[in-house]
Design a protein around this motif. Structure first.
Motif: not given
Ligand SMILES: C[S@@+](CC[C@H](N)C(=O)[O-])C[C@H]1O[C@@H](n2cnc3c(N)ncnc32)[C@H](O)[C@@H]1O
Length: 352
Positions: A67-84
């Motif tokens: 794969x080729x990576x495009x970004x690394x995201x830190x995810x909150x405990x309550x809302x993991x979707x929005x950072x993605x």
């Protein structure tokens, strides 16, 4: 963030995965090692992105997925979707939706496996969100989106070029244990045929003849018989279950290094536990003497310098077949069912 190559591998084989890649694609850059995966960030990220466009996972032995990576995201405990979704919105226009599909994955490691349930549940949520934004299109999408979770709070956003990447989640082909098989090693040959032999149904057909060296108790013979082959099963040990009495199996208690077939055969399979160079020499001998057209064999690797040993065995086969004027294709993989070994497929393409 610069794009990095994200390669999945069997846990414990990260160094081999890295070494093989570096030997085949000598680029300057930095490696980062996880358990069950490695990341490579090249000094020249344009060159790396170009390389990814032509990087074929079937040509790498220790790599399960590319794969080729495009970004690394830190995810909150309550809302993991929005950072993605925010990170996806911020991607370079080259990587704009639609995506062909979205896969949520994790390393195949002790730490990663517990994430499997979460990836399934959260996968449905991510997919629904992407559908709503019209960001998924199986027909028009050029790339497949991968979200690779190293923990519940961290994920890599990456993508695969489907034609060159593994078509299986985590790069692991799922093979079911067939009823009636005498040993679990049957799964290894089943997986090898799926992973290494394109259009296997055309190459392995009823009425063909195969030889199984080191056949007992008969798991590999079972696979050959299931494809309709007549099989010489060579082993001093006993065949078990149906494989001991099957009318298409001729069990010969002989030395696998000495046995040669009375007439040329279509397939040779070999699962004898031996020095890899000795196996490579044996297989090369079968091809140069014209005994066989296709072979699947195992190379049991040493604990150290595995890549060097593979190169030695492949050179040995290349020298022998080249001198005999035989054109061939050789592919190999460390399969899911392989531990300290790799499985190889050698096929004669033509005799010059
Ligand atoms: C890993 S087991 C094979 C398992 C088999 N592929 C299956 O699916 O059931 C290895 C076998 O190789 C056989 N073997 C090892 N050296 C051999 C030799 N020189 N000649 C014949 N058989 C040999 C052993 O007796 C043993 O049964």
């Amino acid at each position: 963030m610069n794009p990095a190559l994200l390669l999945y591998c069997r846990p414990g084989f990260e160094a081999d995965c890295q070494q093989e890649f570096a030997a085949r694609h000598p680029l300057d850059g930095r490696w980062q090692t996880g358990v069950g995966y490695v990341l490579f960030e090249a000094d020249d990220s344009y060159e790396l992105a170009q390389l990814h466009q032509s990087l074929d996972v079937t040509q790498l032995i220790f790599t399960r997925q590319v794969l080729l990576t495009l970004a690394k995201v830190e995810l909150g405990e309550r809302d993991r979707l929005t950072p993605i979704t925010d990170a996806l919105d911020a991607l370079d226009a080259r990587y704009a939706a639609p995506w062909q599909a979205v896969w949520l994955e994790h390393p195949d490691s002790d730490a990663g496996k517990p994430l499997s349930g979460f990836c399934k549940r959260f996968g449905a949520i991510v997919e629904a969100a992407l559908q709503k934004r019209k960001a998924l299109d199986a027909r028009r999408g050029r790339y497949r989106l991968h979200l690779f979770f190293t923990s519940m709070s961290e994920a890599w956003i990456a993508f695969a070029k489907p034609a060159l990447a593994s078509p299986w989640p985590l790069g692991i082909a799922r093979v079911r244990m067939p009823t009636g098989a005498p040993s679990r090693s049957t799964l290894k040959l089943a997986e090898a045929l799926m992973m290494l032999v394109p259009e296997v149904e055309k190459k392995m057909k009823p009425g063909m003849v195969g030889v199984d060296l080191g056949a007992a108790p008969g798991g590999w013979t079972f696979q050959l018989v299931s494809h309709g082959l007549k099989v010489f099963a060579i082993d001093n040990g006993p065949m078990k279950g149906d494989m001991a009495i099957h009318p298409h199996v001729k069990h010969l208690r002989q030395d696998g290094f000495k046995f040669r077939p009375p007439n040329p055969v279509d397939w040779l399979v070999c699962d004898m536990v031996e020095q890899p160079a000795r196996i490579a020499q044996l297989i090369a001998d079968w091809f140069t003497r014209g005994h066989v057209r296709h072979a699947v064999f195992n190379l049991k690797l040493p604990m150290k310098k595995r890549w060097a040993e593979i190169e030695r065995c492949f050179d040995l086969i290349d020298n022998a077949l080249y001198s005999a004027g035989i054109d061939y294709e050789l592919t190999a993989k460390q399969l899911y069912h392989d531990r300290e070994e790799i499985t190889c497929y050698l096929t004669r393409t033509k005799v010059r």
